[in-house]
Each structure stands twice: as C-alpha cells, then as structure tokens.
Design a protein around this motif. Structure first.
Motif, mmCIF file in Angstrom:
data_model
loop_
_atom_site.group_PDB
_atom_site.id
_atom_site.type_symbol
_atom_site.label_atom_id
_atom_site.label_comp_id
_atom_site.label_asym_id
_atom_site.label_seq_id
_atom_site.Cartn_x
_atom_site.Cartn_y
_atom_site.Cartn_z
ATOM 1 N N ALA A 60 38.831 18.397 85.359
ATOM 2 C CA ALA A 60 39.531 18.828 86.781
ATOM 3 C C ALA A 60 40.382 17.636 87.206
ATOM 4 O O ALA A 60 41.472 18.212 87.936
ATOM 5 C CB ALA A 60 38.452 18.349 87.962
ATOM 6 N N THR A 61 40.809 16.499 86.526
ATOM 7 C CA THR A 61 41.693 15.766 87.036
ATOM 8 C C THR A 61 42.821 15.494 86.013
ATOM 9 O O THR A 61 43.931 15.006 86.271
ATOM 10 C CB THR A 61 41.031 14.223 87.039
ATOM 11 O OG1 THR A 61 40.468 13.807 85.819
ATOM 12 C CG2 THR A 61 40.061 14.168 88.209
ATOM 13 N N ARG A 62 42.969 15.942 84.790
ATOM 14 C CA ARG A 62 43.843 15.793 83.645
ATOM 15 C C ARG A 62 44.483 17.284 83.618
ATOM 16 O O ARG A 62 43.927 18.235 82.543
ATOM 17 C CB ARG A 62 43.328 15.418 82.425
ATOM 18 C CG ARG A 62 42.740 14.016 82.902
ATOM 19 C CD ARG A 62 42.577 13.296 81.481
ATOM 20 N NE ARG A 62 41.715 11.782 81.762
ATOM 21 C CZ ARG A 62 41.262 10.963 80.999
ATOM 22 N NH1 ARG A 62 42.025 11.039 80.007
ATOM 23 N NH2 ARG A 62 40.692 9.958 81.371
ATOM 24 N N PRO A 63 45.367 17.560 84.009
ATOM 25 C CA PRO A 63 46.033 19.120 83.819
ATOM 26 C C PRO A 63 46.518 19.492 82.645
ATOM 27 O O PRO A 63 46.503 20.520 82.107
ATOM 28 C CB PRO A 63 47.028 19.332 84.966
ATOM 29 C CG PRO A 63 47.309 17.775 85.168
ATOM 30 C CD PRO A 63 46.181 16.985 85.157
ATOM 31 N N ALA A 64 47.097 18.223 81.880
ATOM 32 C CA ALA A 64 47.561 18.411 80.649
ATOM 33 C C ALA A 64 46.406 18.657 79.474
ATOM 34 O O ALA A 64 46.932 18.937 78.308
ATOM 35 C CB ALA A 64 48.573 17.370 80.002
ATOM 36 N N LEU A 65 45.424 18.443 79.842
ATOM 37 C CA LEU A 65 44.197 18.161 78.661
ATOM 38 C C LEU A 65 44.144 19.596 77.989
ATOM 39 O O LEU A 65 43.809 20.654 78.397
ATOM 40 C CB LEU A 65 43.018 17.822 79.385
ATOM 41 C CG LEU A 65 41.983 16.994 78.461
ATOM 42 C CD1 LEU A 65 42.400 15.992 77.686
ATOM 43 C CD2 LEU A 65 40.630 16.660 79.025
ATOM 44 N N GLN A 66 44.079 19.283 76.491
ATOM 45 C CA GLN A 66 43.925 20.343 75.686
ATOM 46 C C GLN A 66 42.402 20.323 74.695
ATOM 47 O O GLN A 66 41.887 21.325 74.252
ATOM 48 C CB GLN A 66 44.765 20.851 74.587
ATOM 49 C CG GLN A 66 45.862 21.071 75.580
ATOM 50 C CD GLN A 66 47.434 21.474 74.514
ATOM 51 O OE1 GLN A 66 47.605 20.998 73.532
ATOM 52 N NE2 GLN A 66 48.459 22.229 75.329
ATOM 53 N N HIS A 67 42.138 19.095 74.352
ATOM 54 C CA HIS A 67 41.061 18.812 73.463
ATOM 55 C C HIS A 67 40.214 17.677 73.992
ATOM 56 O O HIS A 67 40.794 16.810 74.501
ATOM 57 C CB HIS A 67 41.657 18.317 72.123
ATOM 58 C CG HIS A 67 42.702 19.401 71.548
ATOM 59 N ND1 HIS A 67 42.087 20.529 71.053
ATOM 60 C CD2 HIS A 67 43.895 19.451 71.270
ATOM 61 C CE1 HIS A 67 42.977 21.143 70.459
ATOM 62 N NE2 HIS A 67 44.263 20.515 70.805
ATOM 63 N N VAL A 68 38.853 17.699 73.705
ATOM 64 C CA VAL A 68 38.174 16.694 74.134
ATOM 65 C C VAL A 68 37.372 16.347 72.814
ATOM 66 O O VAL A 68 36.830 17.412 72.220
ATOM 67 C CB VAL A 68 37.064 17.318 75.190
ATOM 68 C CG1 VAL A 68 35.822 15.966 75.352
ATOM 69 C CG2 VAL A 68 37.727 17.555 76.652
ATOM 70 N N VAL A 69 37.313 15.118 72.265
ATOM 71 C CA VAL A 69 36.690 14.870 71.080
ATOM 72 C C VAL A 69 35.722 13.777 71.334
ATOM 73 O O VAL A 69 35.881 12.717 71.905
ATOM 74 C CB VAL A 69 37.622 14.395 70.112
ATOM 75 C CG1 VAL A 69 36.940 13.908 68.737
ATOM 76 C CG2 VAL A 69 38.985 15.342 69.760
ATOM 77 N N LEU A 70 34.267 14.108 71.047
ATOM 78 C CA LEU A 70 33.406 13.303 71.144
ATOM 79 C C LEU A 70 33.136 12.431 69.952
ATOM 80 O O LEU A 70 32.859 12.922 68.986
ATOM 81 C CB LEU A 70 31.969 13.991 71.421
ATOM 82 C CG LEU A 70 31.841 14.648 72.775
ATOM 83 C CD1 LEU A 70 30.421 15.498 73.012
ATOM 84 C CD2 LEU A 70 32.066 13.887 74.140
ATOM 85 N N GLN A 71 33.276 11.129 70.034
ATOM 86 C CA GLN A 71 33.123 10.234 68.834
ATOM 87 C C GLN A 71 31.453 9.859 68.860
ATOM 88 O O GLN A 71 30.950 9.389 69.626
ATOM 89 C CB GLN A 71 33.850 9.007 69.116
ATOM 90 C CG GLN A 71 33.872 8.072 67.545
ATOM 91 C CD GLN A 71 34.531 6.785 67.924
ATOM 92 O OE1 GLN A 71 35.014 6.702 68.908
ATOM 93 N NE2 GLN A 71 34.274 6.032 67.081
#
Lengths: 596, 596
Positions: free
Chosen positions: B490-501
């Motif tokens: 909701a707060t990072r408009p440019a976000l495309q990928h979330v990687v869980l380490q």
C-alpha cells in the motif's frame, strides 16, 4: 502495527467525497438493503431471538462502523456463525438466567463490544492469531452443519432442541411423526430454487445476453424475489391458518434504545462465550476485510478494526440488537455493487431503519420455512470437508487440529469444540518446536557452504562436530540440544570441538542460555570446547552481556567456514565422505530452489 | 532419543563388576547411609508423615532404581521439595480424605510412579521440558523459603499451620507467646553449628593438613556427629521430660508391604498434585543425573530415567514410603565418596534396612529441633534470589516467569504457583513468537550477502522488497507477515516483486501456508509477484506437493542473490543508500562474531 491508532478513519474518505462516489454508494446500499432484510430476520431467529432484533442489529452498528472502521466496503450485522454461538451461549445458561433471551443477547453484545474495544485500544489484535486456520476451518464447517441441522425445525415445521449434533438428531428422531406436510413442501421447493439459482442462474442469464456483472447481481437478487413471492402466496392462500409457521407480527418502530440487563450473574455466565464470540467474529471480519481491501490495493488496520467492531457491538447492545460482525456475503455484494466508502453502510442503515419503520407488516406472512431454506443454502457453502484431506496431506498435526475442532464442535457444542481445537493446536505447536530439527553439518567440497551430512556428500572431521539447530532455543527444546551433544560426546572419543551454527536460531531464552552454560561447562570438564558461529544480530545483542559468553570455553565465529578453518583445518583438505543412499528427501533436496 | 529403551541398564555394569568396584561402592554406600538416616526422618516429618516412612522410602526405591536407572551415581529417596509438595497435596484434601496422611502419601507415590512409568514407556520425557528454568528457579527458591518457614514449628517448639507464607506467618504471629525456650536454644545452637560447618569447616580442616577430598567428606559428616551428640544429650539430660519434642518411638521392623488405600475419591483428588510432583521430581532428578554423568563423560537416558523413577515410586507406594526422586546432596556425596555403579545404592538400601530394623530405638531422643535445623540449612542453600536479577538483565519475559512462580508459590501455594508459572511462560513464549522479527534486507555492496537495511548500509531497489522472517511461520505469526506485506504494497507504488528470504524459517504450518497463498493471490491481483529464496530442505519437502507452490506467481530461488540478480539487476549497480545513524544495536552488529 506500530502506527498510532487512527481514531477516525472516516475523515480520510469524507474529505474527498464527491457526487460520483455518492451515486456509487447509494446504488450499492440499495442492493445490500434488499439482501439484508431477510438475512437479518433469519439470523435473529437462528440466534433464538425475535426477528426484529436482526433488523435493529443492522442499523446502529453500521453507523458506528462507518465512522471507526478501516475497511471501505465491509458490511457488519448479524452473521450465521456468531448467531449460532449466541444461541448456544444463551441455551447453556442456567434456566433462571435464560428466561430473557433478548436481554442475554444484549449482554453478550455489550461484553463482546467491550472486549473488542479493549483489545483494540491495547493493540492486542494478535490474540486472534491463536485461532489457527485449521481450527477456524473445522469450526466453520461444524457450525455450518449444526446450523443446517437446526434449520430442519423450520423446514419440517417441528420443534427441535439441542446445541450438538447428537442432541439435534435425537430430538429429530422423536419428532419425525409430526412433520407438517405443507411446510415441508414449501421449504423443499425454496431449497431447490435457491440451490438452482446459486449454481446455474448467473450462467443462464449470461447465455441470455446479460453482462457477467449484471447476471451475478441478478442471481444474488433472485432469493429476495423468491421470498417476496412466498410471502405473497402465504398471504393469498392463508398458509398460516393451515398451521404453517410464519414470521408473524414484527413490531413497527425505531430500534429501542436502552441498557442491557444488569444482573451480575448473567454477565459472569456470559463472559467466556462473549470472548469466544469476539475472537471468532473478529477473525471472520478481518479475513473478509483483508481480502476485499487487497483487491483494490487498500489495506485495513486490524487494531482499528477491533475498535470499530467493538463500537458496533456496543451500539447493538444499546439498541435492541445481538452480537454482530463483518459478514462475507453482504460485504462481497457491497463491493461488487460498487460501494466506494463506508457511506454506503450509512445508507444501508437508513434503508433498514425504513424497513423496520414501515415494512414489517408486509413480513407477517413470510413462512419460516422459507427463511430456514435461505439459511441452509447460505451455511452449506461454509461446509468444507476438503480441508480434512488437504491438511492430512500437508501436516498430520494440522489435520488433528481440524478433526478435533470439527468433531468437538459437532459432538460437544461450539464452545467446547473451539476451546479443544485451540488447546490442541497450541499443544501440537509446542510439541513440534520442542523437538527441533538438529542437523550435523559438513562442508560442501570446494565451497564455504555447510550442509546436512545426511542429505549431502560433505567433508567432516573426527575432531569437530558442527551442529545446526533449526529452531529458536527456548525452554521446551533446550534439553534436546543437551541430549544431542551429550550423545555425541559419549560416542565420539576423538571429539575436541563442538560448533553450533546458529543461523536459524532467532532467539535464546533464559532456559536455553542455562542449557548452553551447562553444555559449555560439561564440555570443558571433559576437555572439549563449545563454539558458536553465525549468531544473529538480535541474539548476539542479548548474549553480549551474559556470563555465558564471558566464560565460553570456545570462540564465536562470524561464519561456520571460519570456525572450521580455525579449529579443524584438515577438513578443508579431506575428501568428501561417501554420501548416504539417496532417499526421497535427499532427492527433493537436490532439486533447484532447495538449500541446505 | 530414538534408541530403543534399554530395559535393564544394570546388565551393562553388572557384567564388568569386580572387587575394586565392590570396595569403592561399599565405602560410598556406608557414607551415604549415615547421611540418609537423619535426612529420611526429616523429610518424612516435613511431608507430615511418621518418621519411619522416610526410612522405608529409602530402601525398596533404591533397589528398583539400581536395576532400571541409567545414572551410575544417582541416589533416590525422599527430597525436600517433593516432600513439601506431598505435604501441600495432603493438606489441601477435603477433611474426610486427609484423615490418613500415610495412606494419601502412598496413593501419591503410586499415582506418580504410574505416571512416570507411562511417560517413560511412551517416551514422553519431553513433557518435563515445559518446566522452564525460570519457573524451576522461582519454584525451588519459593519452596526453600516455605520449607524453612515451616521448620520454625520444630525450631521454636510451637504448632504452626498453613501451606503459604501468609498462612504460616499469621499462624506464627498467634503462637509467638508459646515459644519453648530450651527447644529454641537447641535449635539455634544446631543451626549455628551447621552453618559454621557448611561455610568454614572444610577450609579449616584443609589448613590443619587434611587433603581437600577428606576435608570435604568430613565436613559433610559433621552434621551426623552433631545429631549423635544432640541425641545423646537429650537422652542424658532428659530433655523430652522437660517438654522438648523428640522423634519418639519409631517402630522397629521391615518396611510394611501392602497396597495403597483404594478410595477412588482420594485417587481422583490427588491426580493433579501427583502429576506436578512427577514432573518436578523428574526434572530435579534428571538435572542432578546429567550434571554428575557429564563429569565422567557418561550419559543418562531421560526416558529410561522416567521408567526407573516410576518404578522407584511404585516401590515406595507398596512399602510404606512416600514420593521419592533423585536428590542433589546425597547423589553428590555418593559420587564424591567414589561410588562407581548403582550397586552402591543397593548397599545403601541394605544399610537403611539395617537401620530400620535395629537403630530406631536409638533415635527416640533425637530432638525434632535438631532435625528442623538440618532441614533449614539444607533448603536455604536452594534459595537463590540472584536469579531475579540475572533474568531481569537478560530477558523481561523470563523475569516475569520467575517472579510469577516465586510469588505465586509463596502466596498461593506450591500447586497454584507452579501452574501459574508454567502457564505464564508458555503464554509469553507464544506471544514472542507471534511477533516475529521481520527484517527488510538489502545487498551488502560488492558481495552476495544480504543484511537488515536498518543495521547496515546496503543496496536496495524500489521495485523489489526483500524480507527475511526470523521465525518459523505458524498460525500465531502468519498474520503479522500478511500485515507487513499489505503495508509495503500500500505504501510503495513502484513495487513489483516481494521476495521472502526463508533462511530462518524452520517450519511452515497449514495456517501459514494459507497466509502465503492469500499473500500470493493478493499480490497477483495487484499486479505484483511473490518469490521465495533460501527455502530449507525439510520445509521444501513439505511445500513441494502443495497447490501454493504450483500457483505461486513468482519463483523459488536457491539464494537471495540469485533472486535479486534475476528480478532487479539494477540493484547490483546501485550505490548503497545512506546508512541510518548507528544505534547500539548497529554497533553491536558491527562487532566480530555477529552476522546479519
């Protein structure tokens, strides 16, 4: 979770409110109002209360939620599972206290509202986390079955008692001779129509040329049409005179403002049920809210939701309602119908207020069998036996939690079932983490990486034992580590160094610290040294000032490779040991995407 | 823990038994016998039983332990804390059931024996793990204080009632006028002598030329000398005639064989106390056994210890005893005196049998004040308030568990105190793991390593969010991760990928799997992708067959570096962001030995 509680989320959307938004919210509110009128009546009857309680519970709570809620589209009101829990709570009261079910429902709403509000203000939303998904799934499925079984009362026109499946079935067996034929006919016809609508109408309408959206909305409106038709038929043919149970007189007027009854014995007796209702209602509401918010890339604030739901329940308690929460079906309809802000909830409340003022005489002839059929269709969609198979495949512990909750709820009732499920899932979690996966690690030849000796061909040394503990160290598992190291020391005469690779140790509590001290001391007395490697920042921060670290016989290494290089450099020249015969696990480990 | 239960560990040492071992065991047994005679009497009196019960409880149980026990030097018998718990359990019975304390003690021993045996055969030794060290410390300290306070009865020659500190103090306040002067004098003198012996005699003897070993043994024997002297003086001066309480008639003879009373109400009422006695006794015994075994590079088998202690308690139940376990003082004396095998226990049992056959008349004049003084000196060594300071510094949660157990035991009694402590430590553990440390990670420039962005100057990308969850994912914390990711989206408009380490994720339960599915689905609906990196072998084995992995919008990467290189290669060229102002934590993290 650490942001300050936004006391009035409505200010955010109220500022930007414009004519377009007003139009969208009004349309959505009209559709939801039509859906909610029969639903509110039905869920009040399910809770064992007069039908108007359901209407009242859909007015003030919606207004409060519109002001305090963080979801844009959540629609609160009476819902099936919470109404079942309300009925069970009232039914399990001692006879003198359950003489006034409506009063008891108001106390439940007040208690539940106060608890939710307190949890919200104390930011204790995480309490709801202790309802694991298997417990919720088992509970919802069992509740759906219990509710459906209870509706046989309305569908067959017979009295039925009981809050567990055996009680309901025994009661049913004794009453089968008294089934009211016309009631059964109307109930069965409504059921058949509703199932047909649910499973085929939208597709049929689309094939007839309607757009997908309109077809879905029309299919959702069809039950209301059926209810209207049945009510007209009942009036026209005088079904009530023939012995069919109808809704009857629903008083016309505003929701009655007033305090819940003040009997302390009643409040005490309802405290635990209210807590369970609060947690279950909150979990249901937050799941619905999160799902709908994410579709629009919005978010909801769980602690703010607690405040809003707490306020909604308090409002229900002071206006003749019953415990409420955010409902799935109505929220989805609200969102699909285009609602943009909680103002839609305000308009829905106005619609229901109008209904309770002017529409109730028209509901007199509505057959209870028709309401029972709408409940059965709604709750059977909650029943999901597939979860048993899915959890069985994934994890036996989770399966046990589902099965215990499901059977406990069906056989013992909603409260014992829920408590048993939560207790079992906590116990199983603790049991699992008390037997941590401890892998002996060796060096992958030619690299600085270390892997489980049972899964990989790695280099090891007789003088050095590398252990990777795949769990935070705390009281329940500290002894496992002691046992493992005691074993190794007793069986490996050449051993000189034990290195604990702590990359997966996220915390070390005081018990585990004592165990590490004991291990260190025993190793020293036996002429060995204990070392640590790859200790995480937060863990090292805590260890830094302890006597354990000052007294430690060995050293703390940044990486496990450095530890091995310093303590047993011969490992780095050694050839890899013979790998064990590849097992399924080892083969899986060799696939891409799998480390260690 | 997975080896088969060695049913008769005695076969291992019996095969190699020779004359040297016999001599060593006999000497140790003689010394332990002399120590145990007064101790057994004292702990029987502490439990509210006739003194001979203590002697009987030191015969048959020792024989059984010698056959089944896995420790070479553990000495079982009545111990202070278990005797206190026995007294409390009998004291809290309803009046009609506590008319026969000896019968109740036999039932406790039988129940406890059966529970320990069952836990051993089911390999449930890990149940004892749920007594965390803070709980044990708080409980032992509070028990020591309660026992010492209770001994004022013997030291002052007054009746005292109560099982909590307030009860004992109130009782004491009402009796202060009735203190028996000569009893007080004898008690105080014995106390002074024993404290002097404990804190100075060994050093004094060494300065007089004795070896350290002999000096220690002599200092340990001195109390027995004092008891002999006091008994002689009591007989010679006729103290009993002057109103001083003495041990009195102890029946001569063999331990009485027989069944515990069969009253089902008694067994039911003692079930929970017996469970607590079993767990506390087992934990005490195993700690002693492990400490002593490690010194000799031996090991003990916790599940086998359960079987042996279960057998010992059953033996006590059928031979007129009381609940028993492995005691610290006597086991240390046994080990220091040179015992090599459990045969020393057999010889000790023979010595105590001889004592109960022929020595009891000599104990008639032993003043109870002297026994009370020996108990006070023994239990005050258990009291350790330092644990409060140590846990306060290390962890507030552990401190809370110590304080709750300590205060609960002193103020409410041994059972409520223990239950409160265990409950609180479990709740705090769950609370901690339900709020996992989730770090956003970035690349350490020029390396393949990723670290917390708040602790290190690292490279990140607006398009990719790397999160490292420092906890196994399970129902109590799954929602935290959902919240965290919802926030980010909701707060990072440019976000495309979330990687869980997932390097620190040791398990994923069904609830967490559902959460991951929900996260994945919401991200996909919002046009983002969820990826995983560094998933552990055992976790990947379980995920492999799930719909989650088949439906996953993103990919599973072997290392986090590969994920970043594939998804946001610009990160690898980016300059490091400005590091945050160094905090204490960051400075600590920069020290050697600290990773991540």
């Amino acid at each position: 979770m650490n942001r300050p509680l936004p006391a009035l989320p409505c200010r955010a959307w109220a500022r930007a409110y414009d004519r377009d938004t007003l139009a969208a919210d009004t349309v959505a509110a009209a559709i939801v109002t039509i859906l909610l009128i029969p639903q509110s009546l039905a869920y009040a009857l399910l809770a064992g209360l007069p039908p108007q309680a359901g209407l009242y519970a859909s007015v003030a709570p919606l207004l409060v939620y519109a002001v305090f809620g963080s979801s844009r589209v959540l629609a609160v009101g009476p819902v099936a599972v919470v109404s079942l829990m309300t009925a069970a709570a009232i039914g399990s009261l001692p006879p003198d206290l359950r003489a006034d079910p409506q009063g008891a429902a108001l106390v439940l709403a007040a208690l539940s509202g106060a608890m939710l509000l307190a949890m919200g203000l104390l930011k204790l939303g995480l309490v709801a986390n202790f309802l694991s998904h298997p417990v919720i799934s088992g509970f919802i499925t069992a509740s759906g079955l219990l509710i459906a079984a209870g509706q046989l009362k309305g569908l067959l026109g017979i009295p039925l008692d009981g809050h567990t499946l055996p009680q309901l079935l025994a009661s049913l067996a004794g009453q089968l001779g008294r089934v009211h034929g016309p009631t059964l006919a109307v109930g069965a016809a409504t059921l058949a129509f509703l199932f047909g609508v649910r499973h085929g109408l939208a597709g049929l309408l689309q094939r007839l040329g309607l757009s997908a959206g309109s077809a879905t909305l029309l299919a959702r409106a069809a039950p209301v049409g059926a209810i209207g038709l049945a009510t007209w038929a009942s009036w026209h043919f005088g079904w009530a005179a023939g012995g069919m149970k109808v809704v009857g007189t629903v008083p016309q007027g505003l929701p009655p403002l007033g305090l819940p009854p003040g009997d302390p014995a009643l409040w005490r007796a309802l405290a635990l049920p209210a807590l369970l209702i609060s947690v279950v209602g909150f979990v249901e509401s937050v799941s619905v809210g999160q799902t709908l918010a994410a579709r629009r890339r919005q978010r909801i604030e769980p602690d703010q939701e607690l405040v809003a739901l707490g306020g909604a329940n308090l409002a229900a308690a002071f206006s003749g309602g019953l415990p409420v929460t955010g409902g799935f079906a109505r929220s989805v309809v609200n969102a699909d119908a285009g609602a943009r802000t909680p103002a839609a909830g305000v308009f829905t409340a106005a619609g229901l207020l109008a209904a309770s003022l002017w529409l109730t005489p028209a509901l007199y002839h509505l057959p209870q069998a028709v309401l029972a059929a709408t409940i059965v269709v709604a709750v059977l969609s909650l029943v999901d036996f597939g979860v048993l198979a899915r959890t069985w495949r994934y994890s036996k512990a989770d399966f046990a939690a589902v099965a215990a909750t499901l059977l406990g709820t069906l056989l013992l009732g909603v409260e014992p079932g829920l408590v048993a499920g939560v207790g079992l899932s906590l116990a199983l979690h603790l049991l699992r983490s008390s037997r941590p996966h401890i892998a002996e690690v060796g060096r992958v030849p030619g690299t600085e990486h270390f892997r489980n000796v049972q899964r990989h061909a790695v280099q090891t040394s007789e003088r050095l034992l590398g252990l990777r503990v795949d769990e935070s160290l705390y009281f329940a598992n500290a002894r496992s580590l002691e046992d493992r190291i005691n074993d190794a020391v007793a069986t490996r005469p050449a051993l000189q160094h034990v290195v604990l690779q702590c990359s997966a140790v996220n915390a070390i509590d005081a018990s585990a610290l004592d165990s590490l001290e004991a291990i260190d001391q025993r190793l020293r007395e036996a002429g060995l040294a204990l070392h640590l490697s790859e200790v995480k920042g937060p863990v090292m921060d805590k260890l830094a000032g302890t006597p354990f670290l000052r007294a430690l016989g060995g050293r703390v290494f940044l990486t496990h490779f450095q530890a091995v290089a310093a303590l047993a450099p011969e490992t780095l020249q050694a050839r890899a040991g013979t790998p064990p015969a590849p097992t399924d696990a080892a083969r899986a480990a060799a696939e891409p995407g799998v480390t260690r």
